[in-house]
Design a protein around this motif. Structure first.
Motif, mmCIF file in Angstrom:
data_model
loop_
_atom_site.group_PDB
_atom_site.id
_atom_site.type_symbol
_atom_site.label_atom_id
_atom_site.label_comp_id
_atom_site.label_asym_id
_atom_site.label_seq_id
_atom_site.Cartn_x
_atom_site.Cartn_y
_atom_site.Cartn_z
ATOM 1 N N MET A 76 28.776 10.188 -23.949
ATOM 2 C CA MET A 76 29.298 8.885 -24.407
ATOM 3 C C MET A 76 28.446 8.319 -25.553
ATOM 4 O O MET A 76 28.212 7.115 -25.643
ATOM 5 N N ASN A 77 27.957 9.244 -26.406
ATOM 6 C CA ASN A 77 27.141 8.871 -27.569
ATOM 7 C C ASN A 77 25.921 8.035 -27.197
ATOM 8 O O ASN A 77 25.465 7.192 -27.981
ATOM 9 N N SER A 78 25.415 8.266 -25.969
ATOM 10 C CA SER A 78 24.158 7.604 -25.609
ATOM 11 C C SER A 78 23.067 8.180 -26.510
ATOM 12 O O SER A 78 23.136 9.329 -26.944
ATOM 13 N N MET A 79 22.083 7.351 -26.815
ATOM 14 C CA MET A 79 21.107 7.700 -27.848
ATOM 15 C C MET A 79 19.829 8.252 -27.237
ATOM 16 O O MET A 79 19.097 7.534 -26.560
ATOM 17 N N ASP A 80 19.578 9.538 -27.499
ATOM 18 C CA ASP A 80 18.290 10.128 -27.135
ATOM 19 C C ASP A 80 17.368 10.038 -28.347
ATOM 20 O O ASP A 80 17.755 9.505 -29.402
ATOM 21 N N ASP A 81 16.143 10.545 -28.224
ATOM 22 C CA ASP A 81 15.193 10.408 -29.335
ATOM 23 C C ASP A 81 15.683 11.130 -30.586
ATOM 24 O O ASP A 81 15.432 10.680 -31.706
ATOM 25 N N VAL A 82 16.426 12.227 -30.418
ATOM 26 C CA VAL A 82 16.943 12.971 -31.589
ATOM 27 C C VAL A 82 17.935 12.098 -32.359
ATOM 28 O O VAL A 82 17.844 11.956 -33.580
ATOM 29 N N ASP B 126 19.809 6.638 -23.802
ATOM 30 C CA ASP B 126 20.096 7.711 -22.838
ATOM 31 C C ASP B 126 19.206 7.552 -21.602
ATOM 32 O O ASP B 126 18.019 7.883 -21.629
ATOM 33 N N ILE B 127 19.802 7.045 -20.519
ATOM 34 C CA ILE B 127 19.016 6.765 -19.298
ATOM 35 C C ILE B 127 18.522 8.060 -18.651
ATOM 36 O O ILE B 127 17.418 8.120 -18.124
ATOM 37 N N LYS B 128 19.334 9.113 -18.725
ATOM 38 C CA LYS B 128 18.899 10.396 -18.154
ATOM 39 C C LYS B 128 17.647 10.895 -18.875
ATOM 40 O O LYS B 128 16.721 11.432 -18.258
ATOM 41 N N ALA B 129 17.607 10.691 -20.195
ATOM 42 C CA ALA B 129 16.414 11.089 -20.968
ATOM 43 C C ALA B 129 15.198 10.263 -20.544
ATOM 44 O O ALA B 129 14.074 10.765 -20.506
ATOM 45 N N MET B 130 15.433 9.003 -20.187
ATOM 46 C CA MET B 130 14.328 8.140 -19.733
ATOM 47 C C MET B 130 13.739 8.635 -18.406
ATOM 48 O O MET B 130 12.575 8.406 -18.120
ATOM 49 N N LEU B 131 14.571 9.288 -17.611
ATOM 50 C CA LEU B 131 14.129 9.775 -16.297
ATOM 51 C C LEU B 131 13.564 11.193 -16.342
ATOM 52 O O LEU B 131 13.061 11.686 -15.335
ATOM 53 N N ASP B 132 13.669 11.843 -17.496
ATOM 54 C CA ASP B 132 13.249 13.250 -17.617
ATOM 55 C C ASP B 132 11.727 13.350 -17.627
ATOM 56 O O ASP B 132 11.067 12.976 -18.584
ATOM 57 N N THR B 133 11.154 13.866 -16.535
ATOM 58 C CA THR B 133 9.694 13.940 -16.438
ATOM 59 C C THR B 133 9.135 15.158 -17.180
ATOM 60 O O THR B 133 7.990 15.166 -17.598
ATOM 61 N N GLU B 134 9.960 16.192 -17.362
ATOM 62 C CA GLU B 134 9.485 17.400 -18.066
ATOM 63 C C GLU B 134 9.315 17.154 -19.562
ATOM 64 O O GLU B 134 8.379 17.635 -20.187
ATOM 65 N N ASN B 135 10.283 16.438 -20.160
ATOM 66 C CA ASN B 135 10.184 16.076 -21.587
ATOM 67 C C ASN B 135 10.209 14.557 -21.696
ATOM 68 O O ASN B 135 11.236 13.972 -22.027
ATOM 69 N N PRO B 136 9.081 13.912 -21.389
ATOM 70 C CA PRO B 136 9.106 12.447 -21.321
ATOM 71 C C PRO B 136 9.450 11.801 -22.663
ATOM 72 O O PRO B 136 9.099 12.306 -23.722
ATOM 73 N N PHE B 137 10.164 10.709 -22.543
ATOM 74 C CA PHE B 137 10.582 9.861 -23.656
ATOM 75 C C PHE B 137 9.319 9.232 -24.250
ATOM 76 O O PHE B 137 8.618 8.500 -23.564
ATOM 77 N N ASN B 138 9.007 9.497 -25.516
ATOM 78 C CA ASN B 138 7.837 8.868 -26.139
ATOM 79 C C ASN B 138 8.249 7.495 -26.661
ATOM 80 O O ASN B 138 8.800 7.376 -27.751
ATOM 81 N N LEU C 94 11.810 0.720 -13.391
ATOM 82 C CA LEU C 94 11.963 1.946 -12.596
ATOM 83 C C LEU C 94 13.082 1.776 -11.562
ATOM 84 O O LEU C 94 13.941 2.656 -11.404
ATOM 85 N N GLU C 95 13.088 0.622 -10.898
ATOM 86 C CA GLU C 95 14.131 0.318 -9.916
ATOM 87 C C GLU C 95 15.507 0.267 -10.600
ATOM 88 O O GLU C 95 16.500 0.776 -10.075
ATOM 89 N N GLY C 96 15.551 -0.330 -11.800
ATOM 90 C CA GLY C 96 16.818 -0.455 -12.531
ATOM 91 C C GLY C 96 17.433 0.886 -12.882
ATOM 92 O O GLY C 96 18.631 1.101 -12.691
ATOM 93 N N ILE C 97 16.599 1.822 -13.394
ATOM 94 C CA ILE C 97 17.167 3.127 -13.777
ATOM 95 C C ILE C 97 17.493 3.975 -12.540
ATOM 96 O O ILE C 97 18.496 4.692 -12.541
ATOM 97 N N GLN C 98 16.682 3.861 -11.483
ATOM 98 C CA GLN C 98 16.991 4.590 -10.241
ATOM 99 C C GLN C 98 18.321 4.101 -9.663
ATOM 100 O O GLN C 98 19.165 4.896 -9.248
#
Length: 259
Positions: free
Chosen positions: A24-30, A65-77, A242-246
Protein backbone atom coordinates in the motif's frame (compact mmCIF):
# COMPACT_ATOMS: atom_id res chain seq x y z
CA UNK A 1 16.29 4.00 -11.96
CA UNK A 2 14.21 3.90 -8.75
CA UNK A 3 13.16 0.75 -6.88
CA UNK A 4 10.08 2.25 -5.23
CA UNK A 5 9.06 5.13 -7.53
CA UNK A 6 8.17 5.89 -11.14
CA UNK A 7 8.87 9.32 -12.62
CA UNK A 8 7.32 10.00 -16.02
CA UNK A 9 7.50 13.21 -18.05
CA UNK A 10 5.08 14.31 -20.73
CA UNK A 11 5.76 17.78 -22.05
CA UNK A 12 5.75 20.21 -19.11
CA UNK A 13 3.98 17.76 -16.74
CA UNK A 14 5.79 15.14 -14.66
CA UNK A 15 4.00 12.38 -12.74
CA UNK A 16 5.67 10.85 -9.69
CA UNK A 17 4.10 7.52 -8.68
CA UNK A 18 4.76 5.86 -5.33
CA UNK A 19 5.30 2.28 -6.44
CA UNK A 20 5.16 -0.28 -3.61
CA UNK A 21 1.58 -1.40 -4.29
CA UNK A 22 2.06 -4.72 -2.47
CA UNK A 23 2.64 -2.69 0.73
CA UNK A 24 0.00 0.00 0.00
CA UNK A 25 2.94 2.30 -0.84
CA UNK A 26 4.01 2.37 2.80
CA UNK A 27 7.36 4.10 3.05
CA UNK A 28 10.45 2.15 4.03
CA UNK A 29 13.92 3.72 4.25
CA UNK A 30 14.55 3.01 0.53
CA UNK A 31 11.42 4.89 -0.56
CA UNK A 32 12.15 7.81 1.78
CA UNK A 33 15.67 8.16 0.36
CA UNK A 34 14.46 7.81 -3.22
CA UNK A 35 11.70 10.40 -2.68
CA UNK A 36 14.25 12.92 -1.39
CA UNK A 37 16.54 12.24 -4.37
CA UNK A 38 13.73 12.24 -6.93
CA UNK A 39 12.27 15.55 -5.74
CA UNK A 40 15.75 17.08 -5.72
CA UNK A 41 16.16 16.04 -9.38
CA UNK A 42 12.74 17.50 -10.29
CA UNK A 43 13.76 20.76 -8.58
CA UNK A 44 16.65 21.08 -11.07
CA UNK A 45 14.49 20.30 -14.13
CA UNK A 46 13.16 23.63 -15.37
CA UNK A 47 11.36 22.01 -18.30
CA UNK A 48 8.76 20.71 -15.80
CA UNK A 49 6.09 23.18 -14.64
CA UNK A 50 3.57 20.83 -13.00
CA UNK A 51 4.27 17.77 -10.83
CA UNK A 52 1.47 15.30 -10.06
CA UNK A 53 2.11 12.88 -7.18
CA UNK A 54 0.02 9.71 -6.91
CA UNK A 55 0.12 6.14 -5.61
CA UNK A 56 0.09 2.85 -7.54
CA UNK A 57 -2.49 0.18 -6.65
CA UNK A 58 -5.09 0.54 -3.91
CA UNK A 59 -3.79 3.59 -2.06
CA UNK A 60 -1.81 6.80 -2.18
CA UNK A 61 0.31 5.72 0.80
CA UNK A 62 -0.47 4.00 4.08
CA UNK A 63 2.38 5.99 5.73
CA UNK A 64 5.60 4.74 7.31
CA UNK A 65 6.25 1.01 6.96
CA UNK A 66 5.32 -0.41 10.38
CA UNK A 67 6.63 -3.88 9.52
CA UNK A 68 10.02 -2.30 8.77
CA UNK A 69 9.88 -0.60 12.19
CA UNK A 70 9.46 -4.02 13.82
CA UNK A 71 12.25 -5.70 11.84
CA UNK A 72 14.96 -6.55 14.37
CA UNK A 73 17.33 -8.10 11.80
CA UNK A 74 17.53 -4.93 9.67
CA UNK A 75 16.64 -2.22 12.17
CA UNK A 76 15.18 1.06 10.97
CA UNK A 77 17.89 3.74 11.38
CA UNK A 78 15.65 6.52 12.71
CA UNK A 79 18.33 9.23 12.59
CA UNK A 80 19.15 8.45 8.94
CA UNK A 81 15.47 8.25 7.99
CA UNK A 82 14.71 11.63 9.59
CA UNK A 83 17.44 13.23 7.43
CA UNK A 84 15.72 11.86 4.29
CA UNK A 85 12.37 13.16 5.53
CA UNK A 86 13.83 16.61 6.17
CA UNK A 87 15.20 16.71 2.62
CA UNK A 88 11.90 15.41 1.23
CA UNK A 89 9.79 18.04 3.04
CA UNK A 90 12.00 21.06 2.32
CA UNK A 91 12.48 20.10 -1.34
CA UNK A 92 8.76 19.49 -1.87
CA UNK A 93 7.96 22.90 -0.36
CA UNK A 94 10.54 24.77 -2.45
CA UNK A 95 9.90 23.12 -5.84
CA UNK A 96 9.69 25.62 -8.72
CA UNK A 97 6.67 23.71 -10.03
CA UNK A 98 2.98 23.64 -9.13
CA UNK A 99 2.47 20.36 -7.24
CA UNK A 100 -0.78 18.39 -7.31
CA UNK A 101 -1.49 15.46 -4.96
CA UNK A 102 -3.87 12.92 -6.51
CA UNK A 103 -5.27 10.87 -3.62
CA UNK A 104 -7.17 7.60 -3.79
CA UNK A 105 -7.51 4.99 -1.03
CA UNK A 106 -5.46 5.72 2.09
CA UNK A 107 -3.21 8.73 2.59
CA UNK A 108 -2.17 8.24 6.19
CA UNK A 109 0.64 9.39 8.49
CA UNK A 110 3.74 10.21 6.47
CA UNK A 111 1.74 9.72 3.26
CA UNK A 112 -0.65 12.44 4.43
CA UNK A 113 2.23 14.76 5.41
CA UNK A 114 3.45 14.51 1.83
CA UNK A 115 -0.03 15.20 0.41
CA UNK A 116 -0.34 18.30 2.63
CA UNK A 117 3.00 19.54 1.29
CA UNK A 118 1.51 19.86 -2.20
CA UNK A 119 0.03 23.08 -3.60
CA UNK A 120 -3.24 21.49 -4.73
CA UNK A 121 -4.88 18.41 -3.20
CA UNK A 122 -7.41 16.41 -5.20
CA UNK A 123 -8.92 13.45 -3.34
CA UNK A 124 -11.42 10.84 -4.44
CA UNK A 125 -14.76 10.91 -2.55
CA UNK A 126 -14.07 7.81 -0.49
CA UNK A 127 -10.34 8.17 -0.01
CA UNK A 128 -9.20 7.93 3.62
CA UNK A 129 -7.04 10.74 4.98
CA UNK A 130 -5.58 10.74 8.49
CA UNK A 131 -2.72 12.28 10.45
CA UNK A 132 -2.70 9.10 12.53
CA UNK A 133 0.83 8.94 14.00
CA UNK A 134 -0.75 9.21 17.46
CA UNK A 135 -2.15 5.67 17.06
CA UNK A 136 1.38 4.27 17.32
CA UNK A 137 2.63 6.75 19.90
CA UNK A 138 4.52 8.94 17.43
CA UNK A 139 4.38 12.55 16.26
CA UNK A 140 3.82 13.71 12.67
CA UNK A 141 7.01 13.86 10.61
CA UNK A 142 7.91 14.69 7.02
CA UNK A 143 7.06 18.31 7.88
CA UNK A 144 3.56 17.23 8.95
CA UNK A 145 3.35 19.81 11.78
CA UNK A 146 4.22 22.63 9.38
CA UNK A 147 2.08 21.54 6.43
CA UNK A 148 -1.00 20.82 8.54
CA UNK A 149 -0.97 24.12 10.40
CA UNK A 150 -0.36 25.98 7.12
CA UNK A 151 -3.56 24.36 5.81
CA UNK A 152 -5.90 24.69 8.80
CA UNK A 153 -4.19 26.82 11.48
CA UNK A 154 -2.59 25.74 14.76
CA UNK A 155 -5.69 25.05 16.96
CA UNK A 156 -7.27 22.77 14.31
CA UNK A 157 -3.90 21.15 13.51
CA UNK A 158 -3.49 20.15 17.16
CA UNK A 159 -6.96 18.60 17.25
CA UNK A 160 -6.30 16.60 14.08
CA UNK A 161 -2.87 15.37 15.26
CA UNK A 162 -4.05 14.46 18.74
CA UNK A 163 -7.21 12.64 17.59
CA UNK A 164 -5.73 10.88 14.55
CA UNK A 165 -9.22 11.22 13.06
CA UNK A 166 -9.92 9.61 9.68
CA UNK A 167 -11.69 11.63 6.97
CA UNK A 168 -13.20 10.70 3.62
CA UNK A 169 -12.30 12.98 0.70
CA UNK A 170 -15.68 14.73 1.04
CA UNK A 171 -15.26 15.27 4.81
CA UNK A 172 -11.69 16.49 4.34
CA UNK A 173 -12.82 19.08 1.80
CA UNK A 174 -15.34 20.53 4.26
CA UNK A 175 -12.59 21.44 6.73
CA UNK A 176 -10.13 22.70 4.10
CA UNK A 177 -7.77 19.71 4.04
CA UNK A 178 -8.56 19.02 0.39
CA UNK A 179 -9.11 21.46 -2.49
CA UNK A 180 -11.16 19.33 -4.88
CA UNK A 181 -13.06 16.07 -4.65
CA UNK A 182 -13.17 13.63 -7.57
CA UNK A 183 -15.46 10.64 -8.11
CA UNK A 184 -13.93 7.34 -7.02
CA UNK A 185 -11.60 6.05 -9.72
CA UNK A 186 -11.24 9.48 -11.36
CA UNK A 187 -8.66 11.11 -9.06
CA UNK A 188 -5.75 10.95 -11.47
CA UNK A 189 -7.86 11.93 -14.51
CA UNK A 190 -9.11 14.96 -12.52
CA UNK A 191 -5.56 15.88 -11.46
CA UNK A 192 -4.37 15.55 -15.06
CA UNK A 193 -7.12 17.81 -16.43
CA UNK A 194 -6.31 20.32 -13.64
CA UNK A 195 -2.66 20.20 -14.75
CA UNK A 196 -3.64 20.83 -18.38
CA UNK A 197 -5.66 23.88 -17.27
CA UNK A 198 -2.63 25.19 -15.38
CA UNK A 199 -0.51 24.90 -18.53
CA UNK A 200 -3.03 27.08 -20.39
CA UNK A 201 -2.62 29.76 -17.69
CA UNK A 202 0.28 32.21 -17.21
CA UNK A 203 1.91 29.53 -15.06
CA UNK A 204 5.27 31.35 -14.75
CA UNK A 205 3.44 34.06 -12.77
CA UNK A 206 1.77 31.42 -10.58
CA UNK A 207 5.11 29.74 -9.84
CA UNK A 208 6.65 33.16 -9.02
CA UNK A 209 3.82 33.86 -6.54
CA UNK A 210 4.32 30.46 -4.94
CA UNK A 211 8.04 31.19 -4.55
CA UNK A 212 7.33 34.57 -2.87
CA UNK A 213 4.70 33.11 -0.49
CA UNK A 214 6.91 30.16 0.48
CA UNK A 215 10.26 32.00 0.70
CA UNK A 216 9.58 33.60 4.08
CA UNK A 217 8.50 30.24 5.55
CA UNK A 218 11.41 28.02 4.49
CA UNK A 219 13.48 28.68 7.64
CA UNK A 220 10.46 27.81 9.77
CA UNK A 221 9.98 24.52 7.89
CA UNK A 222 13.68 23.66 8.35
CA UNK A 223 13.33 24.28 12.10
CA UNK A 224 10.16 22.16 12.24
CA UNK A 225 11.77 19.15 10.53
CA UNK A 226 14.78 19.40 12.86
CA UNK A 227 12.49 19.42 15.90
CA UNK A 228 10.46 16.54 14.43
CA UNK A 229 13.67 14.52 14.01
CA UNK A 230 14.72 15.03 17.65
CA UNK A 231 11.25 14.36 19.06
CA UNK A 232 10.56 11.35 16.81
CA UNK A 233 13.83 9.70 17.85
CA UNK A 234 12.72 10.15 21.48
CA UNK A 235 9.17 8.86 20.77
CA UNK A 236 10.57 5.74 19.07
CA UNK A 237 12.11 4.75 22.43
CA UNK A 238 8.87 5.04 24.42
CA UNK A 239 6.82 2.16 25.81
CA UNK A 240 3.72 3.70 24.19
CA UNK A 241 5.26 3.46 20.71
CA UNK A 242 6.21 -0.19 21.20
CA UNK A 243 2.69 -0.94 22.48
CA UNK A 244 1.19 1.00 19.53
CA UNK A 245 3.02 -0.96 16.83
CA UNK A 246 2.46 -4.32 18.60
CA UNK A 247 -1.26 -3.54 18.86
CA UNK A 248 -1.34 -2.52 15.19
CA UNK A 249 0.23 -5.79 14.09
CA UNK A 250 -1.97 -7.83 16.44
CA UNK A 251 -5.07 -5.86 15.30
CA UNK A 252 -6.12 -4.90 18.82
CA UNK A 253 -6.71 -1.69 20.75
CA UNK A 254 -3.46 -0.35 22.29
CA UNK A 255 -3.22 0.21 26.05
CA UNK A 256 -1.21 3.43 26.36
CA UNK A 257 0.31 4.55 29.66
CA UNK A 258 1.81 7.92 28.74
CA UNK A 259 5.39 6.70 29.01
Amino acid sequence: MYKTLLLEKEGRIATLTLNRPQAMNSMDDVMMKELAECLESVKQDHSIQVLIIKGEGRAFSAGGDIKAMLDTENPFNIEEVMVYLGRLATTLYTLPQITIASVHGAAAGLGFSMVLGCDIIIAEENSKLAMNFIGIGLIPDGGGHFFLKERVGIPKAKQLMWSGQLFSGKEAQKIGLVDEVASDGLGYATANSYAQKLLQSPIAAMIASKEILHATKVDELVEVVEKEATAQSAMRKTADHLEGIQAFVEKRKPAFKGE
